[in-house]
Design a protein around this motif. Structure first.
Motif, PDB file in Angstrom:
ATOM      1  N   VAL A 155      36.388  17.685  14.408  1.00 42.78           N
ATOM      2  CA  VAL A 155      36.474  16.618  15.212  1.00 42.78           C
ATOM      3  C   VAL A 155      37.434  15.555  14.706  1.00 42.78           C
ATOM      4  N   PRO A 156      38.016  14.900  15.453  1.00 45.40           N
ATOM      5  CA  PRO A 156      38.987  13.721  15.031  1.00 45.40           C
ATOM      6  C   PRO A 156      38.390  12.742  14.032  1.00 45.40           C
ATOM      7  N   CYS A 157      38.734  12.453  12.894  1.00 42.88           N
ATOM      8  CA  CYS A 157      37.903  11.633  11.978  1.00 42.88           C
ATOM      9  C   CYS A 157      38.916  10.756  11.207  1.00 42.88           C
ATOM     10  N   GLY A 158      38.634   9.649  10.562  1.00 42.84           N
ATOM     11  CA  GLY A 158      39.676   8.819   9.964  1.00 42.84           C
ATOM     12  C   GLY A 158      40.307   7.877  10.837  1.00 42.84           C
ATOM     13  N   ILE A 159      39.695   7.109  11.536  1.00 41.52           N
ATOM     14  CA  ILE A 159      40.443   6.311  12.382  1.00 41.52           C
ATOM     15  C   ILE A 159      41.333   5.073  11.880  1.00 41.52           C
ATOM     16  N   ASP A 160      42.663   5.176  12.134  1.00 40.92           N
ATOM     17  CA  ASP A 160      43.900   4.436  11.494  1.00 40.92           C
ATOM     18  C   ASP A 160      44.122   3.526  12.296  1.00 40.92           C
ATOM     19  N   VAL A 161      43.879   2.180  11.791  1.00 37.81           N
ATOM     20  CA  VAL A 161      44.328   0.816  12.434  1.00 37.81           C
ATOM     21  C   VAL A 161      45.745   0.956  12.779  1.00 37.81           C
ATOM     22  N   ARG A 162      46.797   1.468  12.033  1.00 34.46           N
ATOM     23  CA  ARG A 162      47.916   1.296  12.611  1.00 34.46           C
ATOM     24  C   ARG A 162      48.141   2.031  13.712  1.00 34.46           C
ATOM     25  N   SER A 173      32.099   5.468   0.709  1.00 43.73           N
ATOM     26  CA  SER A 173      32.825   5.984  -0.531  1.00 43.73           C
ATOM     27  C   SER A 173      34.352   6.208  -0.381  1.00 43.73           C
ATOM     28  N   ALA A 174      34.731   5.942   0.986  1.00 41.83           N
ATOM     29  CA  ALA A 174      36.306   5.789   1.247  1.00 41.83           C
ATOM     30  C   ALA A 174      36.603   4.280   1.436  1.00 41.83           C
ATOM     31  N   SER A 175      35.736   3.343   0.882  1.00 41.93           N
ATOM     32  CA  SER A 175      36.481   2.061   1.122  1.00 41.93           C
ATOM     33  C   SER A 175      37.111   1.604  -0.299  1.00 41.93           C
ATOM     34  N   GLY A 176      37.810   0.421  -0.220  1.00 48.09           N
ATOM     35  CA  GLY A 176      38.301  -0.165  -1.439  1.00 48.09           C
ATOM     36  C   GLY A 176      39.501   0.716  -1.867  1.00 48.09           C
ATOM     37  N   ILE A 177      40.337   1.211  -1.378  1.00 47.74           N
ATOM     38  CA  ILE A 177      41.363   2.045  -1.614  1.00 47.74           C
ATOM     39  C   ILE A 177      42.643   1.218  -1.298  1.00 47.74           C
ATOM     40  N   PRO A 178      43.366   0.493  -2.410  1.00 47.44           N
ATOM     41  CA  PRO A 178      44.384  -0.034  -2.007  1.00 47.44           C
ATOM     42  C   PRO A 178      45.655   0.506  -1.021  1.00 47.44           C
ATOM     43  N   GLY A 179      45.671  -0.119   0.282  1.00 47.24           N
ATOM     44  CA  GLY A 179      46.997   0.380   0.962  1.00 47.24           C
ATOM     45  C   GLY A 179      46.363   1.421   2.091  1.00 47.24           C
ATOM     46  N   SER A 180      44.949   1.646   1.890  1.00 51.02           N
ATOM     47  CA  SER A 180      44.614   2.769   2.964  1.00 51.02           C
ATOM     48  C   SER A 180      44.329   1.841   4.281  1.00 51.02           C
ATOM     49  N   THR A 181      44.765   2.529   5.236  1.00 47.73           N
ATOM     50  CA  THR A 181      44.541   1.987   6.711  1.00 47.73           C
ATOM     51  C   THR A 181      43.468   2.727   7.344  1.00 47.73           C
ATOM     52  N   LEU A 182      42.510   3.241   6.852  1.00 44.50           N
ATOM     53  CA  LEU A 182      41.420   3.680   7.421  1.00 44.50           C
ATOM     54  C   LEU A 182      40.346   2.921   7.580  1.00 44.50           C
ATOM     55  N   VAL A 183      39.547   3.062   8.798  1.00 44.86           N
ATOM     56  CA  VAL A 183      38.701   2.299   9.184  1.00 44.86           C
ATOM     57  C   VAL A 183      37.175   2.756   8.402  1.00 44.86           C
ATOM     58  N   THR A 184      36.782   1.798   7.663  1.00 43.69           N
ATOM     59  CA  THR A 184      35.313   2.334   7.168  1.00 43.69           C
ATOM     60  C   THR A 184      34.023   1.724   7.804  1.00 43.69           C
ATOM     61  N   ALA A 185      34.110   0.719   8.665  1.00 40.47           N
ATOM     62  CA  ALA A 185      32.940   0.404   9.453  1.00 40.47           C
ATOM     63  C   ALA A 185      33.384  -0.297  10.817  1.00 40.47           C
ATOM     64  N   MET A 186      32.618   0.004  11.852  1.00 42.51           N
ATOM     65  CA  MET A 186      32.662  -0.867  13.198  1.00 42.51           C
ATOM     66  C   MET A 186      31.024  -1.194  13.441  1.00 42.51           C
ATOM     67  N   ASN A 187      30.943  -2.201  13.859  1.00 45.96           N
ATOM     68  CA  ASN A 187      29.637  -2.681  14.606  1.00 45.96           C
ATOM     69  C   ASN A 187      29.870  -3.893  15.252  1.00 45.96           C
ATOM     70  N   LEU A 188      28.698  -4.403  16.031  1.00 45.86           N
ATOM     71  CA  LEU A 188      28.745  -5.570  16.427  1.00 45.86           C
ATOM     72  C   LEU A 188      27.408  -6.422  16.447  1.00 45.86           C
ATOM     73  N   ASN A 189      27.573  -7.667  16.624  1.00 46.99           N
ATOM     74  CA  ASN A 189      26.433  -8.434  16.774  1.00 46.99           C
ATOM     75  C   ASN A 189      26.361  -8.764  18.157  1.00 46.99           C
ATOM     76  N   GLU A 190      25.465  -9.855  18.782  1.00 49.11           N
ATOM     77  CA  GLU A 190      25.075 -10.262  20.011  1.00 49.11           C
ATOM     78  C   GLU A 190      26.656 -10.777  20.716  1.00 49.11           C
ATOM     79  N   LYS A 191      27.511 -11.117  19.984  1.00 42.46           N
ATOM     80  CA  LYS A 191      28.777 -11.602  20.596  1.00 42.46           C
ATOM     81  C   LYS A 191      30.213 -11.033  20.177  1.00 42.46           C
ATOM     82  N   GLU A 192      30.190 -10.634  19.037  1.00 40.62           N
ATOM     83  CA  GLU A 192      31.408  -9.882  18.619  1.00 40.62           C
ATOM     84  C   GLU A 192      31.586  -8.329  17.980  1.00 40.62           C
TER      85      GLU A 192
END
Length: 437
Positions: A378-385, A258-277
């Motif tokens: 709790v600290p929420c809304g990880i900011d890539v900047r 619901s927080a994704s797709g907002i132009p200009g926002s630096t908020l992380v909306t997903a983090m994950n990993l596969n076997e290598k990345e």
């Protein structure tokens, strides 16, 4: 703002103002989410874009040839479970030529624990965010056994447990949820944080609260005599330690989407990993993945089962990191003192760990609070900047998996910083256009 009164704002002030406004919108959607567990249903009936020949997996998209370990074993096992191939060799061939499609769960409003493997007939939890109307999904937990598809194991025992959950447990649980009209999840999360859970590596309190609600409904449904399907459900609930994790993952996915797709926002909306990345997505950059190679397993620290070392471990994927995007898991380490030897090592370090996370986040959650920090949100809304500027990466509580498959314990995972920096750089480079859009 600089300049004489009445002067036009400087370009950098205009960009900062637009970014702050975008982030305020994104954070509001993240923290105002009201997740409700609606039902349990086969993935093919509810997951967007799911087909009979689709196999969902955790992590950023990767070519089939890139899968080598537990995630590969789980995908092949899922193809056999679904009857899409007669044996492993046929499954390998169908996956190699694209007849069977391996797809990233996130592209289908879905998240998966560790390997994340899910097929059309497998039951998923359906969680709806009442604030945004978005739904998200996560495959039902297989139960108590450490050898599971989730942990990169495929054998006859795994097949039998999957079928039991599909044929017996899930229909009974769906019946109970229909009787209850769904279960709001935020109140359980809120109470569980006050009872020592982080809702990622530890969800014992949340599981107890959930079982109490479900078993009361089972008794109400059964009235004079408990039906066999309800006995089977009760037996599953007594041992399915990871069930609530799958619910909170879907809840976090719905909120983050619901927080994704907002132009200009630096908020992380997903983090994950596969076997290598390791991969992440950012609100202002849509569905684009920013990835980097995973750190060596030797860098993981925490508590492993007796006799095991990091030499016994391997990555098999994972999307339970979605809990950290809403401020849970490692972000809320100070709430989960029972995890101290799985995470930062001591009560003082657990508190310090969470306090560091406030430096890279945009907000404090108004409802999810940490007793050890005087009930601070709790600290929420990880900011890539902020990650890029401080060099502090999100703290992630992660399940550990054996190289040959199977659960091995729990660890503290620190993701590579490069994807955060690349996303921050791209947002900065596109800022003028974003601000004027």
């Amino acid at each position: 703002m600089t300049g004489r009164p009445g002067a036009a704002p400087a370009p950098h002030d205009t960009v900062a103002t637009a970014r702050d406004a975008a982030n305020a919108r994104a954070v509001a959607r993240l923290t105002e989410a009201r997740p409700v567990l609606e039902t349990i249903a086969p993935a093919g009936e509810v997951v967007p874009g799911m087909t009979a020949r689709t196999i969902l997996v955790s992590g950023p998209p990767m070519l089939w040839q890139g899968y080598e370990g537990g995630q590969r074993r789980a995908v092949i096992g899922a193809a056999l479970y679904e009857g899409l191939a007669g044996d492993e060799a046929e499954a390998e061939a169908l996956l190699a030529d694209g007849t069977l499609a391996v797809r990233s769960s996130h592209d289908h409003a879905t998240v998966g624990s560790l390997t994340g493997v899910c097929t059309a007939s497998m039951p998923v939890v359906v969680v709806r965010d009442e604030a945004s109307g978005r739904r998200a999904f996560c495959r039902m937990n297989e139960g108590a056994d450490r050898n599971s598809l989730t942990f990169g194991v495929w054998d006859q025992g795994v097949d039998a447990r999957l079928r039991h959950v599909c044929d017996v447990v899930s229909p009974a649980l769906a019946e109970v949820l229909d009787h209850l009209g769904g279960i709001p999840l935020a109140p359980i999360v809120r109470r569980a944080l006050a009872m020592g859970d982080d809702l990622h590596s530890r969800h014992r309190a949340a599981g107890t609260l959930l079982r109490a609600a479900l078993l009361e409904a089972v008794l109400d449904l059964s009235r004079d005599r408990v039906a066999e399907r309800h006995r089977q459900l009760a037996a599953y609930l007594r041992t399915a330690d990871y069930l609530f994790l799958h619910l909170v993952m879907a809840a976090a996915k719905a909120a983050a989407d619901s927080a994704s797709g907002i132009p200009g926002s630096t908020l992380v909306t997903a983090m994950n990993l596969n076997e290598k990345e390791f991969g992440l997505r950012v609100s202002g950059l849509g569905d684009r993945w920013f990835t980097a190679p995973l750190p060596p397993v030797s860098t993981l620290r925490g508590r492993l089962d007796d006799g095991l070392t990091t030499d016994d471990l391997a990555y098999v994927g994972g999307e339970s990191l979605i809990t950290e995007t809403v401020g849970l898991g490692g972000m809320a380490a100070a709430a989960a003192m029972p995890l101290q030897d799985h995470s930062a090592g001591s009560p003082r370090e657990m508190i310090r760990l969470t306090e560091r996370m406030y430096r890279i986040t945009l907000a404090e959650h108004p409802e999810y609070r940490v007793p050890a920090l005087a009930h601070r949100g709790v600290p929420c809304g990880i900011d890539v900047r902020r990650v890029a500027d401080t060099g502090i990466v999100p703290a992630i509580h992660l399940g550990a998996t054996l190289r040959d498959g199977g659960h091995a314990g729990a660890v503290l995972f620190l993701p590579p910083i490069e994807p955060f920096r690349r996303a921050a750089d791209l947002l900065s480079a596109s800022a003028p256009a974003t601000a004027s859009a």
